[in-house]
Design a protein around this motif. Structure first.
Motif, PDB file in Angstrom:
ATOM      1  N   ARG A   1       7.466   2.367  13.781  1.00  0.00           N
ATOM      2  CA  ARG A   1       7.374   1.196  12.901  1.00  0.00           C
ATOM      3  C   ARG A   1       5.950   1.098  12.363  1.00  0.00           C
ATOM      4  N   GLN A   2       5.823   0.648  11.123  1.00  0.00           N
ATOM      5  CA  GLN A   2       4.481   0.436  10.587  1.00  0.00           C
ATOM      6  C   GLN A   2       4.494  -0.660   9.532  1.00  0.00           C
ATOM      7  N   GLN A   3       3.316  -1.255   9.386  1.00  0.00           N
ATOM      8  CA  GLN A   3       3.133  -2.298   8.383  1.00  0.00           C
ATOM      9  C   GLN A   3       1.801  -2.073   7.666  1.00  0.00           C
ATOM     10  N   ASN A   4       1.864  -2.014   6.345  1.00  0.00           N
ATOM     11  CA  ASN A   4       0.664  -1.864   5.501  1.00  0.00           C
ATOM     12  C   ASN A   4      -0.189  -0.675   5.932  1.00  0.00           C
ATOM     13  N   HIS A   5       0.458   0.369   6.408  1.00  0.00           N
ATOM     14  CA  HIS A   5      -0.279   1.535   6.920  1.00  0.00           C
ATOM     15  C   HIS A   5      -0.218   2.644   5.864  1.00  0.00           C
ATOM     16  N   PHE A   6      -1.277   2.722   5.053  1.00  0.00           N
ATOM     17  CA  PHE A   6      -1.308   3.637   3.923  1.00  0.00           C
ATOM     18  C   PHE A   6      -2.186   4.844   4.236  1.00  0.00           C
ATOM     19  N   PRO A   7      -1.944   5.976   3.575  1.00  0.00           N
ATOM     20  CA  PRO A   7      -2.774   7.170   3.801  1.00  0.00           C
ATOM     21  C   PRO A   7      -4.174   6.974   3.240  1.00  0.00           C
ATOM     22  N   ASN A   8      -5.081   7.866   3.613  1.00  0.00           N
ATOM     23  CA  ASN A   8      -6.454   7.787   3.135  1.00  0.00           C
ATOM     24  C   ASN A   8      -6.588   8.191   1.669  1.00  0.00           C
ATOM     25  N   ASN A   9      -5.613   8.937   1.155  1.00  0.00           N
ATOM     26  CA  ASN A   9      -5.621   9.339  -0.247  1.00  0.00           C
ATOM     27  C   ASN A   9      -5.686   8.103  -1.144  1.00  0.00           C
ATOM     28  N   LEU A  10      -6.708   8.032  -2.002  1.00  0.00           N
ATOM     29  CA  LEU A  10      -6.965   6.825  -2.782  1.00  0.00           C
ATOM     30  C   LEU A  10      -5.802   6.477  -3.707  1.00  0.00           C
ATOM     31  N   LEU A  11      -5.230   7.498  -4.371  1.00  0.00           N
ATOM     32  CA  LEU A  11      -4.135   7.243  -5.310  1.00  0.00           C
ATOM     33  C   LEU A  11      -2.919   6.676  -4.578  1.00  0.00           C
ATOM     34  N   LEU A  12      -2.566   7.298  -3.443  1.00  0.00           N
ATOM     35  CA  LEU A  12      -1.411   6.817  -2.687  1.00  0.00           C
ATOM     36  C   LEU A  12      -1.667   5.436  -2.101  1.00  0.00           C
TER      37      LEU A  12
END
Length: 269
Positions: free
Chosen positions: A66-77
């Motif tokens: 499960r995850q919440q607001n967990h985005f990759p380090n890639n700036l565009l993504l």
């Protein structure tokens, strides 16, 4: 981000029988954490990601991520607010299309709730399989298998990596803990089967640079061997020749071998 849901037809009735019928039932499931959560941001609610173990009513075990607001380090993504588990789901489908053995994802869902982006992935337990890292620790404590058995293990791993790379795909996090072999550990000892097969997990960072990319070596093979320095060096050389499809080292292969050897510094005692 639209609400997206997938459930494996082979698992749907069993999941429903255990009470998992919608996003909310998974989100609020009783959970046995199998690793510490990954937290980012100013507080624990800003960005987080968990992995839990759940036993179903029929006795089978599944793993809930499960995850919440967990985005990759890639700036565009990150700007597009693409969750890392959404990336894993996309990558999983690409690897399935390429015939690369992986964990079996049986449920995926994502949603936006109260301004938060949330995602879940449920996968089947890899019963009877063990991460390469754990196997190496077991071998170090007990005894290493014969070289014939070791090469058979590496052969199973090479076949998976070769199929992935032939499709122009890199795992991009090819550590021992993400490579599983069908070798259970029972009472502290590895139970060696007659035949070996391998599969990969943790597909969030998988990329698609193409079949001629140098990243096939630098981002996968070097990374793999950097994390398993205990594995005998001559076996590693055998693996490289197998991967390159050669019997004797060519000048190019020697360069690659030196690059890999430079990353394989034995761990301090």
């Amino acid at each position: 981000m639209p609400h997206t849901t997938y459930t494996s037809p082979d698992w749907q009735s069993d999941l429903e029988a255990s009470g998992y019928t919608d996003f909310e039932s998974w989100w609020n499931a009783e959970k046995e954490l199998v690793e510490e959560g990954n937290f980012r941001g100013n507080d624990d609610q800003s960005s987080w990601s968990h992995v839990s173990r759940i036993k179903l009513a029929d006795g089978r075990t599944v793993y809930l991520k499960r995850q919440q607001n967990h985005f990759p380090n890639n700036l565009l993504l990150k700007m597009k607010k693409v969750l890392t588990f959404e990336l894993e789901w996309r990558n999983y489908q690409r690897l399935q299309e390429a015939g690369v053995p992986t964990l079996n994802i049986i449920h995926f869902a994502s949603r936006k709730q109260n301004g938060n982006r949330q995602c879940i992935i449920v996968s089947e337990e890899l019963a009877g399989m063990t991460p390469l890292d754990d196997l190496i620790r077991c071998f170090e404590k007990t005894a290493w298998p014969s070289r014939t058995q070791r090469l058979a293990m590496l052969d199973a791993i090479e076949k998976v990596i070769r199929k992935m790379h032939d499709a122009g795909i890199i795992h991009n996090a090819l550590y021992g803990r993400h490579i599983y072999l069908n070798i259970p550990i029972i009472d502290g000892k590895a139970v060696i089967p007659d035949d070996f097969h391998a599969c990969l997990i943790d597909l969030e960072r998988t990329k698609f640079p193409g079949v001629n990319s140098p990243k096939l070596i630098t981002n996968d093979l070097e990374k793999m061997y950097r994390r398993i320095p205990e594995w005998p060096a001559r076996d590693c050389l055998w693996f490289l020749k197998r991967y390159l499809g050669i019997e004797k080292l060519t000048p190019e292969a020697k360069t690659i071998a030196r690059q890999i050897a430079a990353t394989r510094k034995p761990k301090s005692a």
